[in-house]
Write a protein that holds these residues in place. Structure first.
Motif, PDB file in Angstrom:
ATOM      1  N   ASP A 196      33.937 -24.774 -10.483  1.00  0.00           N
ATOM      2  CA  ASP A 196      33.617 -26.154 -10.077  1.00  0.00           C
ATOM      3  C   ASP A 196      34.659 -26.736  -9.135  1.00  0.00           C
ATOM      4  OD1 ASP A 196      31.244 -26.301 -11.633  1.00  0.00           O
ATOM      5  OD2 ASP A 196      32.453 -26.594 -13.419  1.00  0.00           O
ATOM      6  N   CYS A 197      35.126 -25.923  -8.198  1.00  0.00           N
ATOM      7  CA  CYS A 197      36.032 -26.404  -7.143  1.00  0.00           C
ATOM      8  C   CYS A 197      35.181 -26.642  -5.901  1.00  0.00           C
ATOM      9  CB  CYS A 197      37.134 -25.376  -6.885  1.00  0.00           C
ATOM     10  SG  CYS A 197      38.140 -25.009  -8.345  1.00  0.00           S
ATOM     11  N   HIS A 198      34.633 -27.845  -5.786  1.00  0.00           N
ATOM     12  CA  HIS A 198      33.559 -28.094  -4.833  1.00  0.00           C
ATOM     13  C   HIS A 198      34.020 -28.170  -3.385  1.00  0.00           C
ATOM     14  CE1 HIS A 198      30.918 -28.670  -8.203  1.00  0.00           C
ATOM     15  NE2 HIS A 198      31.661 -29.651  -8.687  1.00  0.00           N
ATOM     16  N   LEU A 199      35.309 -28.368  -3.135  1.00  0.00           N
ATOM     17  CA  LEU A 199      35.784 -28.507  -1.762  1.00  0.00           C
ATOM     18  C   LEU A 199      36.240 -27.187  -1.151  1.00  0.00           C
ATOM     19  CD1 LEU A 199      37.754 -31.886  -1.964  1.00  0.00           C
ATOM     20  CD2 LEU A 199      35.373 -31.491  -1.311  1.00  0.00           C
ATOM     21  N   ASP A 227      38.241 -31.276  -8.180  1.00  0.00           N
ATOM     22  CA  ASP A 227      37.550 -31.899  -7.060  1.00  0.00           C
ATOM     23  C   ASP A 227      38.502 -32.225  -5.924  1.00  0.00           C
ATOM     24  OD1 ASP A 227      35.118 -31.791  -8.334  1.00  0.00           O
ATOM     25  OD2 ASP A 227      35.376 -33.731  -9.300  1.00  0.00           O
ATOM     26  N   GLY A 228      39.806 -32.265  -6.221  1.00  0.00           N
ATOM     27  CA  GLY A 228      40.766 -32.624  -5.181  1.00  0.00           C
ATOM     28  C   GLY A 228      41.338 -31.435  -4.438  1.00  0.00           C
ATOM     29  N   LEU A 284      42.485 -33.057 -14.027  1.00  0.00           N
ATOM     30  CA  LEU A 284      41.668 -33.861 -13.129  1.00  0.00           C
ATOM     31  C   LEU A 284      42.473 -34.527 -12.023  1.00  0.00           C
ATOM     32  CD1 LEU A 284      39.296 -35.587 -15.732  1.00  0.00           C
ATOM     33  CD2 LEU A 284      38.906 -33.513 -14.402  1.00  0.00           C
ATOM     34  N   THR A 300      41.492 -28.323  -1.911  1.00  0.00           N
ATOM     35  CA  THR A 300      40.865 -27.891  -0.664  1.00  0.00           C
ATOM     36  C   THR A 300      41.341 -26.474  -0.331  1.00  0.00           C
ATOM     37  OG1 THR A 300      42.635 -28.738   0.754  1.00  0.00           O
ATOM     38  CG2 THR A 300      40.895 -30.288   0.127  1.00  0.00           C
ATOM     39  N   CYS A 340      30.944 -23.247  -7.375  1.00  0.00           N
ATOM     40  CA  CYS A 340      31.618 -23.700  -6.142  1.00  0.00           C
ATOM     41  C   CYS A 340      30.573 -23.713  -5.027  1.00  0.00           C
ATOM     42  CB  CYS A 340      32.787 -22.787  -5.796  1.00  0.00           C
ATOM     43  SG  CYS A 340      34.040 -22.702  -7.101  1.00  0.00           S
ATOM     44  N   SER A 383      46.608 -32.330  -7.227  1.00  0.00           N
ATOM     45  CA  SER A 383      46.207 -32.125  -5.831  1.00  0.00           C
ATOM     46  C   SER A 383      46.680 -30.778  -5.305  1.00  0.00           C
ATOM     47  CB  SER A 383      46.783 -33.253  -4.966  1.00  0.00           C
ATOM     48  OG  SER A 383      48.196 -33.165  -4.939  1.00  0.00           O
ATOM     49  N   SER A 387      37.444 -27.234 -12.449  1.00  0.00           N
ATOM     50  CA  SER A 387      37.071 -28.632 -12.199  1.00  0.00           C
ATOM     51  C   SER A 387      38.109 -29.368 -11.356  1.00  0.00           C
ATOM     52  CB  SER A 387      36.860 -29.375 -13.528  1.00  0.00           C
ATOM     53  OG  SER A 387      35.894 -28.719 -14.307  1.00  0.00           O
TER      54      SER A 387
END
Length: 607
Positions: free
Chosen positions: A326-329, A302-303, A276, A305, A353, A279, A300
């Motif tokens: 779940d890599c949303h960026l 979220d950080g 979590l 890019t 994603c 970066s 997972s």
């Protein structure tokens, strides 16, 4: 020649044992052991692997097993295994005796201390590990799965006696640091270590392991071990120079730990991360130092890019397997860079994603011509046009998995059918715009399709199955929840797919007994069938089914109101190879329970 035993007369024991060692399948080995006493002794002397349930009188069972099979090199002890594993009869007898002894002790004395010690009677313990260590000094693989009673003491015994150990799995074991340090000091050939849910470990244990046998370790798996932090990863980076695979699931590891792994373990080929607090800098280091990377799975983040995948694309030209979960960026831009840089990609997975859409998948189809497997889960922004590029650019595609891709319809499958004629496996779930047209195209073009799963796609009907059955020889079919399908579609499958071995027709409200009669006549190799929530299938249908499908090994039939205890008894008495039947408990007669209690499973015991 009748009456002449040439094998036992001419063949020496050593050669017989070597032959039996090459028989890998357990049923065949068991059959060999039944030939005669000499073959039984030879089979026992050649068997190298065994699985044991870590429940009941597990220590006693292990003692009997290692005394019987003297050449064991691979031992798995698992608390999750059912009582039908090897040694089950011994376990049941020992457990009954232990329970009887405990009952007598309780009647004779109300000593509370004895009651506190009672649970240990039914757990695999350090005493069992000591027995294993003394009897199997040539042990190479050991799996201790959720054996909660073992401690560092037992692991130290293994380390001191089994110095040829190469693989160790301690999932769910509450062992301490001293046991892991002892493994590092004594087992210099250790290649693979799995530490999942080992809450008793801290940095000192993994540091000691890395310092002791780091030069031989090539695979490490760590999950949910909150005591393992950056110090452990730095030790791995310093001592495990030849590490090829790392799986890390942690909420406490930070970016610096992954950077140290990338800098120290430059032979890394497989990296799976679920962290979590990590970066882009971590993946930039991987891209810079791990040029041999072939598999990357990110969960997972979220950080993260587009910067991280840009670094991977530049430095990891040998990447073949990529999973993004779940890599949303991440956006389509990262997939463009990846596709241009990693053209050797053979497997690609996108799961949840939300910012990856049509253009990103178009780049994958355009540049990754060696793609064999494509998995798309929860990708609402991907539309038909993406599959046009995949069909054009990925002719070798063999496996396609689509779940909750609401933006695609029949045209997407038509594009795949036209370009990917080597497709062998297609799994689709909850893609509600798909209808018969796409599957008709698949049936006409994809002659190698053998595994088809279409679940809860409301518009897929009989015409789809008719076309598939006409063009493809299916071995596995799952159409659960496709309510438009009737007996007509299944009849076509029964008549066109004689190689079918697995079938799921649960939640089909129009499926009746005649469909099972057609299966009986057309699919004699059927081994697994799921009938859950079938409103019209009755005991009559089961009677038809078992006439021609006597090879059944697995059957689920819960919430089928027209199936009664008589149907369950018919199924069990007619299919001698059955291993598991899932049914409501109240539908099982006492006679059936006595006859086949081992293979019966109950969804809800209160029904």
């Amino acid at each position: 020649m009748r009456g002449a035993d040439l094998i036992n007369t001419v063949l020496p024991d050593e050669l017989l044992i070597e032959i039996l060692r090459r028989v890998e399948a357990k049923p065949e080995r068991d059959a060999c052991a039944l030939v005669c006493r000499r073959w039984r002794r030879g089979e026992r002397a050649s068997r190298r692997a065994v699985k044991i349930a870590a429940s009941g009188a597990a220590d006693r069972v292990l003692e009997l097993v290692v005394g019987r099979f003297t050449a064991l090199a691979d031992v798995a002890i698992d608390e999750r295994l059912p009582s039908t594993c090897p040694g089950a009869a011994v376990a049941r007898r020992a457990r009954r005796n232990s329970i009887a002894n405990i009952a007598r002790e309780r009647n004779m004395s109300k000593n509370s201390k004895a009651e506190e010690n009672e649970p240990s009677q039914f757990c695999f313990s350090d005493a069992g590990l000591a027995t294993l260590a003394r009897a199997c000094k040539g042990l190479e693989r050991l799996s201790l799965i959720w054996c909660s009673a073992i401690t560092s003491s037992g692991l130290v015994t293994i380390a001191e006696n089994c110095r040829n150990l190469k693989c160790l799995d301690l999932q769910g074991c509450y062992v301490g640091d001293q046991g892991l340090i002892a493994i590092g000091q004594n087992c210099k050939q250790l290649k693979a270590m799995s530490l999942r849910f080992c809450e008793g470990l801290t940095d000192s244990g993994l540091v000691g392991l890395a310092e002791g046998c780091g030069s031989s370790l090539i695979s490490i798996g760590i999950a949910a071990c909150d005591g393992i932090r950056e110090a452990s990863l730095q030790a791995v980076a310093s001592h495990c120079r030849y590490l090829e695979a790392l799986s890390l699931d942690s909420e406490v590891v930070k970016t610096e730990g992954i950077i140290s792994i990338a800098q120290g373990c430059r032979s890394l080929k497989a990296l799976k991360l679920r962290c979590l607090d990590v970066s882009d800098k971590a993946l930039e280091a991987v891209g810079s130092f791990c040029s041999s990377l072939e598999l990357l799975a990110l969960h997972s983040f979220d950080g993260f890019t587009d910067r991280c995948l840009s670094a991977i694309a530049k430095g990891c030209k040998n990447l073949r397997d990529l999973s993004l979960n779940d890599c949303h960026l991440l956006t389509d831009r990262s997939l463009e860079l990846l596709a241009r840089g990693c053209t050797k990609l053979t497997r690609f997975e996108v799961n949840g994603c939300q910012n990856i859409g049509t253009s990103g998948l178009e780049y994958i189809g355009r540049f990754c011509r060696d793609l064999l497997e494509l998995d798309l889960f929860y990708c609402p922004r991907i539309h038909n046009k993406a599959f046009l590029e995949v069909g054009r650019g990925c002719p070798r595609l063999q496996s396609l998995h689509l779940v909750d891709c609401s933006g695609i319809d029949d045209d997407a499958l038509c594009h795949i059918a036209q370009g990917c004629k080597n497709l062998r496996k297609l799994h689709i779930r909850r893609c509600n715009k798909l209808g018969d047209k796409g599957f008709i195209s698949l049936g006409e073009s994809c002659k190698f399709l053998a595994d088809l799963s279409v679940q809860f796609c409301e518009r897929v009907g009989d015409e789809a199955l008719v076309a598939i059955a006409k063009g493809c020889s299916l071995q596995r079919l799952n159409v659960s929840g496709c309510n438009v399908i009737t007996g007509k579609g299944l009849t076509a499958v029964a008549r066109g797919c004689p190689e079918l071995i697995s079938l799921d027709i649960s939640f089909l409200q129009w499926m009746g007994d005649m469909a099972l009669a057609e299966l009986s006549g057309g699919c004699p190799r059927l081994r697994s069938i799921v009938l859950n929530h079938s409103q019209k299938i009755s005991d009559v249908g089961l009677a038809h089914l078992v006439k021609g499908c006597s090879q059944l090994e697995h059957c689920d039939m819960v919430y089928c109101p027209r199936i009664t205890a008589a149907g369950v008894a018919t199924l069990i008495s007619s299919c001698p190879k059955l291993k598991k039947v899932l049914i409501e408990q109240w539908k099982v007669s006492e006679r059936t329970r006595r006859r086949a209690g081992v293979i019966l499973s109950y969804l809800c015991i209160d029904l």
